[in-house]
Structure formats: structure tokens, C-alpha cells
Write an enzyme that holds these catalytic residues in place. Structure first.
Site, PDB file in Angstrom:
ATOM      1  N   PRO A  16      51.008  61.828  84.369  1.00 52.27           N
ATOM      2  CA  PRO A  16      50.798  60.581  85.127  1.00 52.27           C
ATOM      3  C   PRO A  16      51.847  60.410  86.212  1.00 52.27           C
ATOM      4  CG  PRO A  16      51.853  60.072  83.034  1.00 52.27           C
ATOM      5  CD  PRO A  16      51.634  61.575  83.070  1.00 52.27           C
ATOM      6  N   CYS A  17      51.874  61.306  87.143  1.00 54.41           N
ATOM      7  CA  CYS A  17      52.894  61.254  88.188  1.00 54.41           C
ATOM      8  C   CYS A  17      52.746  60.002  89.039  1.00 54.41           C
ATOM      9  CB  CYS A  17      52.818  62.513  89.039  1.00 54.41           C
ATOM     10  SG  CYS A  17      51.143  63.097  89.297  1.00 54.41           S
ATOM     11  N   HIS A  18      51.639  59.317  88.939  1.00 50.70           N
ATOM     12  CA  HIS A  18      51.446  58.098  89.735  1.00 50.70           C
ATOM     13  C   HIS A  18      52.299  56.954  89.183  1.00 50.70           C
ATOM     14  CE1 HIS A  18      48.559  57.713  86.409  1.00 50.70           C
ATOM     15  NE2 HIS A  18      48.779  56.426  86.508  1.00 50.70           N
TER      16      HIS A  18
END
Length: 134
Positions: A62-64
Site C-alpha cells: 500500500p505505497c499510497h
DNA sequence: GCCTTGACGGCAA
DNA sequence: GTTGCCGCCAAGG
């Protein structure tokens, strides 16, 4: 198990970044510096973002949920468009102080010691010290 | 083997 | 209080 291997049990700098990122709770975000610091590399925040530049597809990182120290969507354009990242965070209930800047003081999650007993004891979730700015 | 770039952070002027 | 510069760590060309 040699002492060398014992100390080098850490697979890779990148893998560690992904591991921490995967521990980011839903609706919560963290910063590059916080991740880097939890890894023992407080000054490697840059490399953290670099690692997220090409995360393994099978990890679903979940790099966001990772932003810079001011909560700004630094890597917004890496998702194709900052609006994509904002929409993801917004869908999780993440408050924004600006169109592309999250309210860190409300959703700032610290990695602490991901992978350690401390994190497991807390339940790796709901540690939420958070602030009560209102 | 060398230099440059890169999704950041902290300090100084 | 704001803006600018330098420094770190790792990977790519």
C-alpha cells in the site's frame, strides 16, 4: 548460523521497506522518514521512497499510504496521477488538509518496531496514539 | 569503476 | 516565518 549471517538476516533494504509498508493499518498513513528510522536508517528516507518505486506485485504494498514528512503526496504522480492516490486515501477515511496533503496529525502511524515483539504485543494495529487537535 | 539521479529530511541564512 | 542548500543510501546508466 554464523555471526555474519545472524547480523545479515535482514534480507534486503527494500524488502524491509515493503514489510513495514504492509504493516500500515487501514485508514492510516506514515512517512518515509518514519519507515527509514524504524529500519535503523533515519537518514535513508530517500531510499525508502526509492524502494517503493518498484515494489513486487505479489506483495501488494500500500505505497499510497506513504507520504513525506508534511503529509504531501510526494509520489502522487508515480500512481499515474496524484488524484489516484488521493482517492485511495480518501476512500479509507484519511482526512486531507489540502487537495494533495493529508492531515498527518490525525492519521500519522509510526512503524515502531515492525516485526518485533513490541508490535505484536500491541496487535500491530490500534496503537493509535494520535492527537486530539479536534 | 565512475558519476548522476531519486516518491526525503534537517539545518542555515 | 519562509526559502534554499546540503547531506544520506542505494540503484541505474
Amino acid at each position: 548460523m554464523t555471526d555474519d549471517a545472524a547480523q545479515d538476516d535482514q534480507p534486503d533494504f527494500y524488502s524491509r521497506v515493503y514489510e513495514v509498508a504492509l504493516h500500515i493499518p487501514y485508514g492510516r498513513v506514515t512517512t518515509y522518514g518514519a519507515i527509514a528510522r524504524s529500519m535503523g536508517h533515519p537518514n535513508s528516507a530517500r531510499v525508502v521512497g526509492y524502494a517503493l518505486n518498484a515494489p513486487p506485485p505479489f506483495l501488494d504494498v500500500p505505497c499510497h499510504r506513504v507520504v513525506n514528512r508534511i503529509g504531501f503526496l510526494s509520489g502522487g504522480w508515480h500512481f499515474g496521477h496524484p488524484d489516484v492516490m488521493r482517492d485511495k486515501l480518501r476512500a479509507e477515511g484519511v482526512p486531507f488538509v489540502d487537495d494533495y496533503q493529508v492531515d498527518l496529525k490525525r492519521v500519522m502511524w509510526e512503524p515502531w518496531a515492525v516485526g518485533s515483539a513490541a508490535a505484536d504485543e500491541v496487535g500491530d494495529l490500534e496503537q493509535i496514539p494520535l492527537f486530539e487537535d479536534g
